[in-house]
Write a protein that holds these residues in place. Structure first.
Motif, short mmCIF file in Angstrom:
data_model
loop_
_atom_site.label_atom_id
_atom_site.label_comp_id
_atom_site.label_asym_id
_atom_site.label_seq_id
_atom_site.Cartn_x
_atom_site.Cartn_y
_atom_site.Cartn_z
N GLU A 1 0.81 -1.25 0.03
CA GLU A 1 0.11 0.08 -0.07
C GLU A 1 0.79 1.27 -0.08
O GLU A 1 2.04 1.20 0.65
N PHE B 1 1.04 5.22 1.02
CA PHE B 1 0.27 6.18 1.91
C PHE B 1 1.02 7.56 1.43
O PHE B 1 2.15 7.92 1.54
N ARG B 2 0.09 8.54 0.79
CA ARG B 2 0.57 9.82 0.53
C ARG B 2 0.48 10.82 1.69
O ARG B 2 -0.62 10.69 2.40
N SER C 1 5.64 10.40 -0.14
CA SER C 1 5.01 9.23 0.25
C SER C 1 5.88 8.32 0.71
O SER C 1 7.11 8.28 0.68
N ARG D 1 -1.77 2.14 8.96
CA ARG D 1 -2.79 3.28 8.11
C ARG D 1 -3.19 4.07 9.37
O ARG D 1 -3.36 5.17 9.33
N ILE E 1 -0.51 6.53 10.79
CA ILE E 1 -0.15 7.45 9.80
C ILE E 1 -1.45 8.65 9.77
O ILE E 1 -1.18 9.66 9.78
N ASP F 1 0.22 12.29 10.63
CA ASP F 1 0.02 13.03 9.46
C ASP F 1 -0.94 14.25 9.49
O ASP F 1 -1.99 14.38 8.71
#
Length: 719
Positions: free
Chosen positions: A124, A126-127, A158, A172, A175, A179
């Motif tokens: 996966e 992640f941006r 990313s 996920r 982050i 973020d």
């Protein structure tokens, strides 16, 4: 069978009949020390899925369940069992699964995005929006399993994570929490102080929490609006903003004096510009002195308020300190800010330009001369002679020297009483004879080629003389000069390699005509290059240049000692790209001249007429061309590279002459200057040590991508 037993059996059949179909749809899973490949085969039969088994998959498994399992539950237990035994099922195209060891699974193709099963191996992307990829990488690395991998993509900000689906879900969530942009941003408009000065002061107060830690706040000056932008922790931003407003308030006290120490600009040239901005008379200086008693203090030139420029912001005095490269400004904070910003933009390091010229001159001169001179004379009747301008030595000059020596002598005979005779010779025209003899010697010394002569007497008073001379000359010349000079952008520079030759500008006698004196002016003769470069925005260079090549050709004639100066000069303005060579100009000249001097009538006689002629032929071909090459040196590294190249050229020439001795230039730099000689660039013939060649062959785990570094280059291949 008794009635009771029959009823019990019938009840059991009645209870078992409704659940017969669900039991048939479920499977029990109880294996002990079963072969892993047989276990995978049973799972394929139960789940109806296709499994591709890697050759490295081997071993035994044990699974015990206490109830029947549905097909989805069976598949879940199957994936968990593989994970517990160091294996992983990676989704493959077509709905199949590739069973392989978990070690190295992160480098294999897998599904991208969220997976339905938590034990599947997925990838996966992640941006990130607020934090940078490098910081996120350090945070996520401990959270990834030993079989997974995490990579930061700094260009796209990313991170790419390859791991089990359940661990991907946990990452996920992490982050999503980190973020977030929690920083606060504010802008403080300044009215009195300068934005750069306030920003520098605030940045000095902001310290990091430790080595490698980020600063709690960032301060950026905005010169266009005279403001500072502050971003960081909310509490820190509030404190810094309050401090900036307090410093700006205290700066409104009135006129202040500041000294701007210049690093690159010239204070003498910058002073008139600043004085014009504030409306002060250019060139006016402010001197400190003590006025005499009763005298009024000297008037100070200040900017007159008015207009729309800086002068409308208040009075200001701008001067410079001659002892240092500094500008002194006395003005209020508003004017100080604008003048300070002007000084900052003008006081920048300028680029340098190396201008190299190539001057090529190829010439070929050929000359032929053939002539006969004769003289027939008598001391009683007269003489006849032939004389040509291209003949040397001159027969008349030689005859005049001989005649002056013989005809000027007088012999006196004295007879003594005893009969003894004494003869005495005297020369009445001794000065004239010496002059004519010196001219004859010069004529012989200046003669070239081959010549011969004959002289004899004709009768009692006659004389005959003849001279024949023949000359053939060929001259080839190839002159190559490469002057070069380095200068700052928009700064004039020149280089001269030559001599100073005295040129007579006048002669005069004293009032008594006994003291002759001459006025002499010395003139530069050689190779001269004058240039002024201007670097354009696009990298092209505008050159104002003057290229001159001069040399001494010799005196005008034998009787005139004034010198002839050969001169080739180009003065022009051109535009050249950085590092390009441009032909400035040149000359292609082919000059042929034939000369015949002869005696009328006598020269027309066949055969004998050649004795009454003098022939000369000359041809000169000249090819002159001038080239120019400018190079921009934008940094210290560019200047060092050029110095190493030129230093290495001279050093290589010295090594070529004396291979067993240290180059003299190295010794001079080290012993006299006390510096380390510049590292010379590799020259042709130097030994080069290559690193060992390493060949990496693919292992059983690699399916493609063999790397074979050969000669320092990596070439990708496929096997």
């Amino acid at each position: 069978m008794t009635r009771k037993s029959f009823l019990s059996a019938a009840m059991a059949l009645a209870l078992a009949a409704p659940i017969a179909s669900p039991v048939m749809a479920q499977q029990t899973l109880n294996v002990r020390d079963a072969d892993i490949r047989a276990f995978i085969q049973d799972a394929a039969r139960v789940t109806g899925r296709t499994f591709i088994i890697d050759n490295r998959v081997a071993g035994k498994v044990s699974v015990v369940t206490d109830r029947p399992l549905s097909r989805s539950e069976y598949f879940e237990i199957f994936l968990s069992t593989l994970r517990a035994n160091g294996l992983v099922a990676v989704p493959a195209p077509g709905g199949a699964y590739r069973i392989q060891p978990a070690d190295g699974a992160a480098g294999q193709p897998s599904s991208v995005g969220r997976a339905a099963n938590r034990n599947q191996f997925v990838t996966e992307v992640f941006r990130l929006r607020s934090i940078d990829a490098a910081s996120a990488l350090e945070t996520l690395r401990p959270l990834v399993s030993k079989d997974g991998s995490v990579t930061a993509n700094r260009a796209g900000n990313s991170v790419v994570v390859a791991d089990y689906a359940d661990n991907i879900g946990r990452i996920r969530q992490v982050i999503a929490r980190i973020d977030r942009d929690t920083a606060s941003t504010t802008t403080v408009l300044l009215k009195n102080a300068g934005a750069r000065e306030i920003a520098t002061s605030l940045q000095a107060l902001v310290t990091t929490g430790g080595e490698g830690a980020a600063k709690p706040a960032t301060i950026v000056p905005v010169d266009s609006s005279n403001a500072v932008a502050i971003r960081g922790d909310a509490g820190t931003v509030a404190r810094l903003a309050q401090m900036a407003r307090e410093l700006d308030r205290q700066a409104a006290s009135g006129t202040e004096i500041r000294v701007y120490w210049l690093e690159h600009a010239d204070a003498e040239k910058l002073l008139p510009v600043l004085q014009q901005l504030v409306g002060q008379a250019a060139g006016s200086a402010v001197t400190a002195s003590t006025p005499a008693a009763g005298a009024a203090p000297p008037a100070v030139p200040v900017a007159a308020p008015g207009g729309n420029g800086i002068s409308s912001r208040g009075p200001a005095i701008v001067t410079r300190y001659e002892g240092a490269n500094a500008i002194i400004v006395a003005a209020n904070s508003d004017v100080q800010r604008m003048l300070g910003e002007t000084v900052r933009q003008l006081d920048t390091r300028r680029e340098q330009v190396l201008v190299e010229a190539i001057i090529v001159e190829i010439s070929d001169a050929a000359a032929k001369k053939l002539g006969v001179q004769f003289l027939i004379g008598s001391t009683k009747t007269g003489f006849a002679a032939t004389n040509y301008s291209n003949a040397s030595p001159n027969i008349l000059t030689l005859a005049g020297a001989i005649a002056a020596d013989r005809l000027g002598e007088t012999t006196t005979t004295v007879v003594a009483p005893d009969g003894t005779r004494t003869e005495t010779r005297t020369r009445e025209n001794g000065d004239l004879a010496n002059t004519l003899q010196q001219a004859a010697v010069d004529s012989i010394m200046n003669a070239t080629g081959g010549f011969g002569g004959v002289a004899t007497s004709l009768g009692r008073n006659g004389v005959f003389g003849a001279i024949i001379n023949a000359v053939k000359s060929d001259t080839d010349s190839n002159i190559l000069s490469t002057p070069s000079v380095m200068t700052l952008d928009n700064q004039k520079a020149s280089i001269l390699v030559g001599q100073q030759v005295p040129i007579t500008t006048g002669e005069a006698l004293s009032q008594n005509f006994d003291n002759q004196f001459r006025t002499v002016q010395r003139q530069d003769v050689g190779i001269k290059l004058e240039v002024k470069p201007q670097i354009n925005t696009g990298g092209a260079i505008k050159l104002f240049l003057k290229q001159e090549v001069s040399s001494v050709a010799g005196p005008v004639s034998n009787s005139n000692t004034d010198l002839i100066i050969n001169k080739r000069e180009i003065e022009t303005t051109v535009t050249v790209d950085d590092g390009e060579i441009l032909a400035l100009g040149g000359l292609l000249d082919d000059n042929e001249r034939k000369t015949i001097e002869r005696i009328p009538l006598l020269s027309d006689i066949p055969g004998i007429g050649e004795l009454f002629k003098s022939r000369s032929k000359s041809r000169t071909k000249t090819n002159l061309m001038v080239f120019i090459r400018p190079t921009i040196l934008r940094s210290k590294e560019d200047a060092q590279k050029l110095t190493q190249q030129r230093y290495g050229y001279i050093r290589g020439m010295q090594l070529q002459r004396n291979p067993d001795q240290e180059p003299g230039i190295d010794e001079l730099v080290r012993d006299y200057m006390g510096a380390t000689p510049p590292a010379a660039a590799p020259q042709p013939g130097d030994a080069v040590v290559q690193p060992p060649v390493e060949i990496i062959e693919p292992t059983a785990r690699q399916s493609s991508g063999v790397v074979r570094p050969v000669d320092g280059q990596a070439n990708g291949g496929t096997r």
